[in-house]
Every structure is written in structure tokens, then in C-alpha cells.
Design a protein around this motif. Structure first.
Motif, PDB file in Angstrom:
ATOM      1  N   PHE A 198      42.943  40.030  51.923  1.00 42.73           N
ATOM      2  CA  PHE A 198      42.355  41.219  51.320  1.00 42.73           C
ATOM      3  C   PHE A 198      43.116  41.567  50.034  1.00 42.73           C
ATOM      4  CE2 PHE A 198      41.056  41.226  55.646  1.00 42.73           C
ATOM      5  CZ  PHE A 198      39.813  41.829  55.667  1.00 42.73           C
ATOM      6  N   ILE A 199      42.352  41.787  48.959  1.00 47.66           N
ATOM      7  CA  ILE A 199      42.924  42.197  47.683  1.00 47.66           C
ATOM      8  C   ILE A 199      42.498  43.643  47.447  1.00 47.66           C
ATOM      9  CG2 ILE A 199      43.200  41.653  45.241  1.00 47.66           C
ATOM     10  CD1 ILE A 199      43.973  39.320  47.037  1.00 47.66           C
ATOM     11  N   MET A 200      43.437  44.584  47.563  1.00 49.14           N
ATOM     12  CA  MET A 200      43.153  45.989  47.290  1.00 49.14           C
ATOM     13  C   MET A 200      43.287  46.211  45.787  1.00 49.14           C
ATOM     14  SD  MET A 200      43.819  45.606  50.570  1.00 49.14           S
ATOM     15  CE  MET A 200      45.587  45.426  50.754  1.00 49.14           C
ATOM     16  N   HIS A 201      42.199  46.598  45.140  1.00 44.16           N
ATOM     17  CA  HIS A 201      42.136  46.523  43.670  1.00 44.16           C
ATOM     18  C   HIS A 201      41.612  47.822  43.076  1.00 44.16           C
ATOM     19  CE1 HIS A 201      41.731  44.701  39.757  1.00 44.16           C
ATOM     20  NE2 HIS A 201      41.879  43.480  40.219  1.00 44.16           N
ATOM     21  N   ASP A 202      42.443  48.507  42.262  1.00 42.30           N
ATOM     22  CA  ASP A 202      41.969  49.677  41.529  1.00 42.30           C
ATOM     23  C   ASP A 202      40.890  49.258  40.545  1.00 42.30           C
ATOM     24  OD1 ASP A 202      43.730  51.224  42.922  1.00 42.30           O
ATOM     25  OD2 ASP A 202      45.033  51.697  41.217  1.00 42.30           O
ATOM     26  N   VAL A 203      39.857  50.077  40.434  1.00 41.63           N
ATOM     27  CA  VAL A 203      38.699  49.713  39.619  1.00 41.63           C
ATOM     28  C   VAL A 203      39.008  49.727  38.127  1.00 41.63           C
ATOM     29  CG1 VAL A 203      37.806  52.080  39.425  1.00 41.63           C
ATOM     30  CG2 VAL A 203      36.218  50.129  39.382  1.00 41.63           C
ATOM     31  N   ASP A 204      40.061  50.420  37.722  1.00 37.86           N
ATOM     32  CA  ASP A 204      40.352  50.549  36.290  1.00 37.86           C
ATOM     33  C   ASP A 204      41.330  49.495  35.769  1.00 37.86           C
ATOM     34  OD1 ASP A 204      42.560  51.471  37.642  1.00 37.86           O
ATOM     35  OD2 ASP A 204      42.756  53.347  36.521  1.00 37.86           O
ATOM     36  N   LEU A 205      41.658  48.506  36.578  1.00 36.67           N
ATOM     37  CA  LEU A 205      42.582  47.460  36.156  1.00 36.67           C
ATOM     38  C   LEU A 205      41.848  46.136  35.961  1.00 36.67           C
ATOM     39  CD1 LEU A 205      45.785  48.127  38.305  1.00 36.67           C
ATOM     40  CD2 LEU A 205      45.355  48.736  35.917  1.00 36.67           C
ATOM     41  N   LEU A 206      42.020  45.537  34.793  1.00 37.17           N
ATOM     42  CA  LEU A 206      41.419  44.247  34.467  1.00 37.17           C
ATOM     43  C   LEU A 206      42.512  43.211  34.285  1.00 37.17           C
ATOM     44  CD1 LEU A 206      38.689  45.296  31.845  1.00 37.17           C
ATOM     45  CD2 LEU A 206      38.522  45.225  34.345  1.00 37.17           C
ATOM     46  N   LEU A 207      42.437  42.137  35.041  1.00 39.99           N
ATOM     47  CA  LEU A 207      43.396  41.045  34.936  1.00 39.99           C
ATOM     48  C   LEU A 207      43.262  40.356  33.580  1.00 39.99           C
ATOM     49  CD1 LEU A 207      45.522  39.205  36.282  1.00 39.99           C
ATOM     50  CD2 LEU A 207      43.629  37.865  37.233  1.00 39.99           C
ATOM     51  N   ILE A 208      44.360  40.152  32.888  1.00 37.42           N
ATOM     52  CA  ILE A 208      44.297  39.516  31.567  1.00 37.42           C
ATOM     53  C   ILE A 208      45.096  38.212  31.511  1.00 37.42           C
ATOM     54  CG2 ILE A 208      43.731  41.605  30.274  1.00 37.42           C
ATOM     55  CD1 ILE A 208      46.670  41.955  29.617  1.00 37.42           C
ATOM     56  N   ASP A 209      45.306  37.615  32.688  1.00 36.91           N
ATOM     57  CA  ASP A 209      45.865  36.260  32.758  1.00 36.91           C
ATOM     58  C   ASP A 209      45.392  35.643  34.060  1.00 36.91           C
ATOM     59  OD1 ASP A 209      47.529  33.912  33.064  1.00 36.91           O
ATOM     60  OD2 ASP A 209      48.857  34.773  31.552  1.00 36.91           O
ATOM     61  N   ASP A 210      44.479  34.667  33.982  1.00 35.09           N
ATOM     62  CA  ASP A 210      43.866  34.133  35.193  1.00 35.09           C
ATOM     63  C   ASP A 210      44.783  33.218  35.988  1.00 35.09           C
ATOM     64  OD1 ASP A 210      43.833  31.913  33.547  1.00 35.09           O
ATOM     65  OD2 ASP A 210      41.645  31.815  33.382  1.00 35.09           O
ATOM     66  N   ARG A 211      46.014  33.012  35.533  1.00 44.31           N
ATOM     67  CA  ARG A 211      46.995  32.263  36.325  1.00 44.31           C
ATOM     68  C   ARG A 211      47.588  33.117  37.439  1.00 44.31           C
ATOM     69  NH1 ARG A 211      50.715  30.405  31.420  1.00 44.31           N
ATOM     70  NH2 ARG A 211      50.267  32.607  30.939  1.00 44.31           N
ATOM     71  N   ASN A 212      47.323  34.407  37.412  1.00 44.75           N
ATOM     72  CA  ASN A 212      47.748  35.318  38.477  1.00 44.75           C
ATOM     73  C   ASN A 212      46.745  35.196  39.624  1.00 44.75           C
ATOM     74  OD1 ASN A 212      49.175  37.317  39.808  1.00 44.75           O
ATOM     75  ND2 ASN A 212      48.202  39.007  38.701  1.00 44.75           N
ATOM     76  N   MET A 213      47.035  34.303  40.550  1.00 42.45           N
ATOM     77  CA  MET A 213      46.067  33.911  41.567  1.00 42.45           C
ATOM     78  C   MET A 213      45.834  35.022  42.598  1.00 42.45           C
ATOM     79  SD  MET A 213      44.923  30.913  40.844  1.00 42.45           S
ATOM     80  CE  MET A 213      44.172  30.454  42.408  1.00 42.45           C
TER      81      MET A 213
END
Length: 350
Positions: A198-213
Motif C-alpha cells: 500500500f502506498i499512502m499518497h497525498d494528492v498534492d505531491l507529484l513525483l519528479i524522479d521515476d527512479r523512486n520506485m
């Protein structure tokens, strides 16, 4: 295999019936010599029928085994696991604006390979990881739209079997993230009981490096280490808010989120206390890849009593959380790019 077993059973039964008929005829022969000729004729007929059945059985079994082996080999060849390191990762990313014609209410032409409910899996290989992304949400439609547009393309490059769940608190009541998260966790397991991560994810955060698996290692992993708002610096070591990855068994072990925090703030620090209390540790990827952009929005006022509640975090772990959360699921809607849970958290205690 099942079909082969059925054929074998039929074969054994057929042989048993044939033997039973022969035994009956033999007994008749012993009792009445007058029927000797009839018995011989009957034996010959049974023998010929049995031989014909054996030939048919062997022919069919041989054909089935060849077909089954061939099919199994083809599936093994075409459905290998995806590479440990996805080959299409790009590294550092630029956040693009959402196209004017992008919609989250109807089928999106931008992601035709996403299945109804926001589910995706690679088609050229078997995903090594299956995850559920939980997004607590209320009254931020533009931000949700940007999150879905941005996140789908990144997680697909990571070759994950994933599904996005947007968990919205109903009515204009004081927000309670713990109840929303715990309720969403339970509803996901009703739909997909085999979800391991499970990935608990705030809606206002966008990942800006897709190496962060977006995967779940041995211990809980805090993924949002470096956020632009904080100049890509971790504010304090106990922080696990933003984006947190946890295995299903760990979420259950820590009893999920506390449900005693009404208003903004406190529940994530409480989660850190739960993780440590259960002898787990928080992992973090390098800040050079665990980078996020925070979308601008109006922040809610901090919960003034959060620190008072936080001081009792260690004694409430087993009695306050997912094992006794009270909520009402008002609706479940499968949109193209996400599954939507509408949850009533009830009234804040006075």
C-alpha cells in the motif's frame, strides 16, 4: 492437469465396469453350462469394446499432453517477469501542465491501457510488484486531476501492477485522515484481498524522479524525502507524511492510522510512533531520487490539540486504529483512471 485426471478416472471406471460385467458372466457360466456359447460371445464383445476404448484413450491422452506442454512452454516464454530495473525510467522529470481536454470523469484517451477503476499491469511481462495507491481527498478537484494525469505515466514506466484509489471524505465535516485511510484500507481488501503493498499518497505531491520506485521493501519506506516546498530537505527525521509505502502485514501490525486526530496534522507523526513501537524501522531512498513537487493549494488550519493527542500515541496503538475504525461507505464508483470511495467519518466527539 485437471482434464488428465478426469480422463484417468473415466478410464479406471470403464475398466472396472468391464471387469464387473465379465465377472457376472463368469458366474453365470459356472451356474449354467447351457449358456456357455452366449458367455463366450459376450466376453469377445466386451474385449473388443475395451480394446477400442483403450486405443481411443491413449490417442486422446497423447494429443492432450502434447498440446498442454506446448501451451505451457509458450506461456513461460511470453510471460517472463519484468526486469528488476525497469528499462524505460527517465530519471529527473519535468512536471507538465494538464491538457485542456484531459478528463477524469470519462474515459481518457491519454491512458487507453488503463482498465476501469484505475488498474494497470504490464502486457509484455509479469509485474514483480502489485500495489494499491491510497489517496485521501476532499475538495481539490484540479489537484486530483493533475495528480492522476502525472502519476499514471510514471508508475507505468515502473512496470507495476497497480490500482489508484481516491478516498473522499463526505460532507462538510472536520477532516479525519485516519478514519479515511483505515476505511479505504479495509474496502480495498474487500475488492482485492491479495493486495500486498500500500502506498499512502497525498494528492498534492507529484513525483519528479521515476527512479523512486513505488514498491514495499522489508520495512516501511518513507518515499517523499525531498519536497520542493522544503527546498528538497527532510524537515525532521520522524516525518513519514506525504508518501509512505507499507506492506499489508505491517499496516495491520501497527493498527493503521490513529482515528483521534480531527483536523489537519498529527496523524503522520502518530504513525511514526506506531512503526517504532512495533520494532520496525523507517527506510528512505536517497534524497537525490526521492523528490517531489508540491502543488499549490490553500492549507487547512492545524489541529490545535494534535500535540496533546500525540503524547498518548504509544498507549493507544492496539485500541485505536484499523481494528476498530467506525465509518460508513456511502458509495463506490469505478472511473476510468481511479476507484472512488465516498466515506462518512461520522461526527467529531465533543
Amino acid at each position: 492437469m485437471i482434464l488428465t485426471s478426469i480422463i484417468n478416472i473415466v478410464y479406471i471406471v470403464r475398466r472396472s465396469l468391464a471387469t464387473h460385467v465379465i465377472d457376472n458372466r463368469t458366474q453365470t457360466f459356472l451356474n449354467s453350462l447351457e449358456e456357455n456359447a452366449t458367455i463366450k460371445t459376450s466376453k469377445k464383445t466386451i474385449s473388443k469394446t475395451d480394446q477400442h476404448f483403450e486405443r481411443t484413450y491413449k490417442t486422446f491422452l497423447h494429443s492432450f499432453v502434447e498440446t498442454y506442454v506446448s501451451t505451457t512452454q509458450n506461456r513461460t516464454i511470453t510471460l517472463n517477469y519484468c526486469p528488476p530495473v525497469p528499462p524505460n525510467l527517465q530519471g529527473s522529470l519535468v512536471v507538465n501542465n494538464v491538457p485542456d481536454n484531459f478528463s477524469i470523469a470519462t474515459n481518457s484517451s491519454y491512458y487507453p491501457n488503463v482498465e476501469l477503476g484505475g488498474h494497470y499491469h504490464p502486457t509484455t511481462c509479469l509485474a514483480r510488484h502489485k500495489i494499491a495507491i491510497i489517496v485521501p481527498y476532499r475538495d481539490r478537484l484540479d489537484i486530483l486531476k493533475h495528480f492522476l494525469y502525472h502519476t499514471h505515466q510514471i508508475v507505468q514506466r515502473q512496470q507495476l501492477d497497480y490500482r489508484i484509489y481516491v478516498c473522499e471524505q463526505a460532507y462538510n465535516k472536520t477532516f479525519n485522515k485516519g478514519i479515511v485511510m483505515n476505511g479505504c484500507f479495509k474496502e480495498i481488501l474487500k475488492l482485492q484481498p491479495d493486495t500486498p503493498c500500500f502506498i499512502m499518497h497525498d494528492v498534492d505531491l507529484l513525483l519528479i524522479d521515476d527512479r523512486n520506485m513505488y514498491t514495499c521493501p522489508i520495512f516501511p519506506r518513507h518515499l517523499s524525502v525531498a519536497i520542493d516546498k522544503f527546498h528538497f530537505y527532510l524537515p525532521y527525521t520522524q516525518l513519514v507524511g506525504g508518501v509512505l509505502a507499507m506492506r499489508r502485514e505491517h499496516y495491520v501490525l501497527v493498527n493503521g492510522y490513529s482515528t483521534n486526530y480531527w483536523g489537519w496534522g498529527g496523524e503522520d507523526d502518530d504513525m511514526y510512533a506506531r512503526i517504532v513501537n512495533k520494532n520496525l524501522k523507517v527506510e528512505r531512498p536517497p534524497a537525490s531520487v526521492a523528490r517531489y513537487k508540491m502543488l499549490k493549494h490553500t492549507h487547512q488550519k492545524l489541529n490545535p490539540s494534535r500535540m496533546k493527542v500525540l503524547r498518548t500515541a504509544h498507549i493507544r496503538i492496539d485500541s485505536d486504529g484499523v481494528n476498530n475504525v467506525k465509518y460508513t461507505l456511502l458509495n463506490t464508483t469505478l472511473y476510468h483512471l481511479y476507484t472512488h470511495f465516498l466515506i462518512d467519518v461520522g461526527e467529531e466527539p465533543k
